[in-house]
Design an enzyme around this catalytic site. Structure first.
Site, PDB file in Angstrom:
ATOM      1  CB  THR A 155      43.404  43.628  40.550  1.00  0.00           C
ATOM      2  OG1 THR A 155      43.146  43.824  39.156  1.00  0.00           O
ATOM      3  CG2 THR A 155      43.847  44.940  41.171  1.00  0.00           C
ATOM      4  CG  ASP A 190      47.361  38.840  30.256  1.00  0.00           C
ATOM      5  OD1 ASP A 190      46.845  39.907  30.646  1.00  0.00           O
ATOM      6  OD2 ASP A 190      48.559  38.560  30.416  1.00  0.00           O
ATOM      7  CE1 TYR A 212      52.132  38.892  36.406  1.00  0.00           C
ATOM      8  CE2 TYR A 212      51.993  36.777  37.509  1.00  0.00           C
ATOM      9  CZ  TYR A 212      51.388  37.814  36.826  1.00  0.00           C
ATOM     10  OH  TYR A 212      50.043  37.768  36.591  1.00  0.00           O
TER      11      TYR A 212
END
Length: 370
Positions: A32, A162, A214
């Site tokens: 998200t 992250d 990804y």
């Protein structure tokens, strides 16, 4: 501290500063962040520690205790490769605000577990340089610079989660982050007081985002948003109407992102109400969506989640980018051994490499240690 001893051995002097930045586990809110959505990660005890002394000649000398040998000397940004790109990328983003440095890094994040060792490396270097050169960057600015290093220099189109988790998390808390406004707050999460623990199940199936999957997911989301006429999938308010306008993979990706944002908000609502044990159902729903709609799970992750629930976990899901890595399970303290046994037996039955189990302690974000 062994990183200080190694620095002295390699360079003949003590480092001027030493910073530690942690890896992360994402409790909820997967894929998200690059859709301007919501995430709820927490920092883990394992991370990267960087010992640094600045240089004035523009040369970067790097030594990793996980890659024994002589320091790697880089006279230009173009000379970096492998893990050194993440370090040099931070220098590249800082430009003429910094020159070179002598660096020793020491990391203890389990390799391939999907706990974001790259972000920990970037944030530890950026935090140390911020300290050394008195750059005045806030933790969020450090996170954004580290993300830019990974996006623009390394070439990995990751979102901000992250790096933000590594820079901003507080011990004993999960970080609620709005990835559009970058507004954040740390939310207390005391699992033990509710008789619960969060178990990390490292499947030992190493993930590899750089394979292109990804980036493909991100491109599909951006394409769907364009077709729907919204800035990002976070802005979809009528999911049924949106799905009527989309087909195939873009339809599935949109369904996951929109419902996952709702799951983040629902889980936070349960935490505020003190219903910590009830968040397991939301973890289960997240995994099913990641498996079926976003298609980023793996056989090992699916077996880990299913076996953990059979063994007595209140809920479980894959965590991180997917395609391998780790799952998390919300487990009553008295059921920990039975959950670990159930997962281990299931892995053996499927012929998978034995999993590794790690207790998920909610740790402190980036901080100076020497």
């Amino acid at each position: 501290m062994r990183v200080v001893e190694a620095f002295s051995t390699a360079y003949g002097t003590s480092p001027q500063t030493v910073w530690h930045a942690p890896g992360r586990v994402n409790l909820i809110g997967e894929h998200t962040d690059y859709n301007d959505g919501f995430v709820l990660p927490f920092a883990v005890p394992w991370g990267v520690t960087a010992a640094i002394t600045p240089r004035s000649d523009g040369t970067i000398r790097l030594l990793s205790l996980q890659s024994p040998g002589e320091p790697v000397t880089l006279a230009s940004h173009d000379a970096s490769e492998g893990w050194t790109r993440y370090v040099v990328g931070v220098f590249a983003m800082l430009g003429d605000r910094v020159a070179g440095a002598d660096i020793v890094i020491d990391g203890d994040i389990p390799a391939g577990a999907g706990l974001s060792s790259s972000a920990a490396l970037e944030v530890s270097i950026a935090s140390a340089l911020n300290d050394l050169h008195d750059l005045g960057m806030t933790p969020m600015e450090i996170a954004l610079l580290s993300q830019k290093a990974e996006n623009d220099f390394v070439g990995m189109p990751c979102g901000i989660m992250d790096q933000a988790a590594s820079a901003l998390c507080q011990e004993g808390h999960a970080l609620f982050l709005d990835c559009r406004s970058l507004g954040s707050r740390n939310i207390p999460l005391d699992l033990a007081s509710h008789g619960l623990s969060m178990l990390i199940i490292d499947t030992q199936a190493h993930h590899e985002h750089a394979s292109g999957e990804y980036a493909k997911r991100r491109a599909e989301c951006e394409s769907a948003a364009r077709k729907l006429g919204v800035p990002a999938l976070r802005d979809v308010t009528d999911l049924a109407a949106a799905l009527d306008q989309l087909q195939g993979d873009e339809r599935k990706r949109t369904m996951h992102v929109v419902t996952e944002n709702h799951r983040v908000e629902a889980l936070i609502g349960l935490l505020r109400a003190g219903a910590v044990a009830e968040i397991g159902a939301i973890l289960n729903a997240s995994h099913l969506s990641l498996r079926d709609q976003y298609e980023v799970s793996s056989p090992e992750l699916d077996v880990a989640v299913e076996a953990a629930i059979r063994g007595g976990a209140r809920g479980a899901r894959m965590t991180g980018g997917g395609f391998g890595g780790s799952a998390i399970a919300l487990v009553p303290l008295e059921r920990l051994s039975s959950v670990e046994e159930a997962v281990s037996n299931a892995f053996a039955e499927h012929g998978f490499q034995a999993p590794r189990f790690l207790p998920a302690t909610l740790a402190q974000g980036a901080h100076r240690v020497a």
